[in-house]
Design a protein around this motif. Structure first.
Motif, short mmCIF file in Angstrom:
data_model
loop_
_atom_site.label_atom_id
_atom_site.label_comp_id
_atom_site.label_asym_id
_atom_site.label_seq_id
_atom_site.Cartn_x
_atom_site.Cartn_y
_atom_site.Cartn_z
N ARG A 1 0.81 -1.21 0.00
CA ARG A 1 0.00 0.00 0.00
C ARG A 1 0.85 1.27 0.00
O ARG A 1 0.32 2.37 -0.23
N ASP A 2 2.14 1.14 0.23
CA ASP A 2 3.02 2.30 0.16
C ASP A 2 3.07 2.90 -1.24
O ASP A 2 3.49 4.06 -1.41
N ALA A 3 2.65 2.12 -2.23
CA ALA A 3 2.65 2.62 -3.61
C ALA A 3 1.39 3.40 -3.95
O ALA A 3 1.24 3.88 -5.08
N TYR A 4 0.50 3.57 -2.96
CA TYR A 4 -0.80 4.22 -3.19
C TYR A 4 -0.93 5.48 -2.36
O TYR A 4 -0.29 5.63 -1.31
N ASP A 5 -1.80 6.38 -2.83
CA ASP A 5 -2.09 7.58 -2.05
C ASP A 5 -3.29 7.32 -1.13
O ASP A 5 -3.83 6.21 -1.08
N ASP A 6 -3.71 8.34 -0.41
CA ASP A 6 -4.78 8.18 0.57
C ASP A 6 -6.12 7.90 -0.08
O ASP A 6 -7.05 7.40 0.57
N ASN A 7 -6.25 8.20 -1.38
CA ASN A 7 -7.50 7.93 -2.10
C ASN A 7 -7.53 6.52 -2.70
O ASN A 7 -8.53 6.15 -3.32
N GLY A 8 -6.44 5.79 -2.53
CA GLY A 8 -6.39 4.45 -3.10
C GLY A 8 -5.97 4.42 -4.55
O GLY A 8 -6.20 3.43 -5.25
N ASP A 9 -5.35 5.49 -5.02
CA ASP A 9 -4.85 5.53 -6.40
C ASP A 9 -3.35 5.27 -6.40
O ASP A 9 -2.62 5.80 -5.54
N PRO A 10 -2.86 4.47 -7.34
CA PRO A 10 -1.41 4.24 -7.41
C PRO A 10 -0.68 5.53 -7.78
O PRO A 10 -1.13 6.29 -8.63
N VAL A 11 0.43 5.77 -7.12
CA VAL A 11 1.26 6.94 -7.41
C VAL A 11 2.42 6.46 -8.28
O VAL A 11 3.25 5.67 -7.82
N PRO A 12 2.47 6.87 -9.54
CA PRO A 12 3.47 6.31 -10.45
C PRO A 12 4.89 6.32 -9.91
O PRO A 12 5.61 5.32 -10.02
N ALA A 13 5.31 7.41 -9.30
CA ALA A 13 6.68 7.48 -8.79
C ALA A 13 6.90 6.47 -7.67
O ALA A 13 7.98 5.88 -7.54
N LYS A 14 5.87 6.26 -6.84
CA LYS A 14 6.00 5.30 -5.74
C LYS A 14 5.98 3.86 -6.25
O LYS A 14 6.70 3.01 -5.73
N VAL A 15 5.15 3.58 -7.25
CA VAL A 15 5.15 2.25 -7.86
C VAL A 15 6.52 1.96 -8.47
O VAL A 15 7.09 0.88 -8.30
N ASP A 16 7.04 2.95 -9.16
CA ASP A 16 8.35 2.80 -9.80
C ASP A 16 9.43 2.54 -8.76
O ASP A 16 10.28 1.65 -8.90
N ALA A 17 9.43 3.32 -7.67
CA ALA A 17 10.44 3.18 -6.63
C ALA A 17 10.33 1.82 -5.94
O ALA A 17 11.35 1.19 -5.62
N LEU A 18 9.10 1.36 -5.71
CA LEU A 18 8.92 0.07 -5.06
C LEU A 18 9.48 -1.05 -5.93
O LEU A 18 10.19 -1.94 -5.43
N MET A 19 9.16 -1.03 -7.21
CA MET A 19 9.65 -2.09 -8.09
C MET A 19 11.17 -2.02 -8.23
O MET A 19 11.84 -3.06 -8.28
N ALA A 20 11.72 -0.82 -8.26
CA ALA A 20 13.17 -0.69 -8.32
C ALA A 20 13.82 -1.28 -7.06
O ALA A 20 14.82 -1.99 -7.13
N ALA A 21 13.21 -1.00 -5.90
CA ALA A 21 13.75 -1.52 -4.65
C ALA A 21 13.66 -3.04 -4.58
O ALA A 21 14.49 -3.68 -3.92
N GLU A 22 12.68 -3.61 -5.26
CA GLU A 22 12.51 -5.06 -5.28
C GLU A 22 13.39 -5.73 -6.34
O GLU A 22 13.39 -6.95 -6.45
N GLY A 23 14.12 -4.93 -7.12
CA GLY A 23 15.00 -5.49 -8.12
C GLY A 23 14.32 -5.84 -9.43
O GLY A 23 14.87 -6.59 -10.24
N VAL A 24 13.12 -5.30 -9.66
CA VAL A 24 12.36 -5.60 -10.88
C VAL A 24 12.75 -4.59 -11.97
O VAL A 24 12.51 -3.39 -11.84
N ASP A 25 13.34 -5.09 -13.05
CA ASP A 25 13.78 -4.24 -14.15
C ASP A 25 12.65 -3.94 -15.14
O ASP A 25 12.63 -2.87 -15.75
N ARG A 26 11.77 -4.90 -15.33
CA ARG A 26 10.61 -4.73 -16.20
C ARG A 26 9.40 -5.34 -15.51
O ARG A 26 9.51 -6.39 -14.86
#
Length: 285
Positions: free
Chosen positions: A38-63
């Protein structure tokens, strides 16, 4: 990357939470464990592109392949347009996957074309959540579009726990004619026949050059058990890494678990990224 290996997560869901049913939220919270999706979402329940991107980068996902879904009877209506801002934020890391439901989209081929024109690199069909047979001749119109455009088809194979799902449509046996009728189309069996049909999915993957198994929703450490009747190292050559995020304790954790199974470097590299690179050449890896 994880331990110097490129990682493609070929099965990711990042919908607006307002578009999903309560059961979807329960599923995500239950199977994510300690992973704070849920850290990738805002308070309205919408995904925040920059947060989604950062989460996937932190998880080691390249694509990452982002799935939309039009399944009002099971998980809800998750329009492809809601994913466009994520792809726009990082078009290198993220790609779209189209989805159609023959109960909702007519003519089917036109909707497949529309979503592919938005940039989708594959088509996902969810017969279990949509309550239709992927072998129905009406659905063949979608396969013809994919054949003409050189686009892979991802098919849900196996059971689903969501209310409204119809597990019988997840039997991979129903797809045997489809993969024969469209030999030029690459078919990815999502969830690898999860539940009752691991053997059927594995047999088809080994028997057909155009059938692959995506590992979404399957704990990697249990894969040798699920496919115990087969040569596991040989079958793993047809694996495509995917997690079913957010219903997973983190893509990085799953990738590490897959790496611990003792597969050869070549087979592991294939599962984590090289097979996806063949199936989805526009990933650029």
């Amino acid at each position: 990357m994880i331990s110097g290996r490129t990682v493609v997560d070929a099965h990711v869901h990042v919908p607006k939470l307002s578009t999903v049913k309560p059961a979807w939220l329960e599923w995500a919270d239950q199977f994510s464990g300690p992973h704070s999706w849920r850290d990738a979402y805002d308070d309205n329940g919408d995904p925040v592109p920059a947060k989604v991107d950062a989460l996937m980068a932190a998880e080691g996902v390249d694509r990452a392949l982002l799935f939309c879904e039009y399944s009002p009877r099971a998980t809800g209506m998750q329009p492809i347009e809601d994913l466009l801002p994520i792809v726009a934020h990082n078009p290198v890391r993220f790609r779209l996957v189209a989805n159609v439901n023959p109960h909702l989209h007519h003519p089917l081929a036109a909707e497949v074309e529309r979503q592919l024109d938005l940039g989708a690199v594959a088509l996902k069909l969810h017969p279990v959540h949509g309550a239709f047979s992927a072998a129905d001749k009406e659905v063949y119109a979608a396969y013809h579009v994919c054949a003409d455009r050189g686009v892979p088809v991802i098919l849900h194979s196996g059971t689903s726990s969501f209310p409204g799902a119809r597990a019988s449509f997840g039997n991979p046996e129903l797809l045997s004619d489809v993969v024969e009728d469209f030999p030029g189309v690459q078919f990815v069996f999502a969830h690898g026949g999860r539940g009752w049909w691991y053997d059927v999915a594995a047999f088809l993957a080994l028997a057909r050059d155009n059938v692959w198994l995506d590992l979404a929703g399957l704990p990697p450490k249990k894969l040798p058990e699920y496919y115990a009747r087969f040569d596991f190292a040989r079958l793993a050559e047809k694996f495509v890494f995917g997690t079913d995020w957010p219903g997973v304790p983190g893509p990085g954790r799953n990738a590490a678990a897959l790496a611990s199974l003792g597969l050869s470097d070549e087979v592991l590299t294939g599962a984590l990224s090289a097979n996806a690179a063949k199936l989805f050449p526009s990933l650029g890896i």
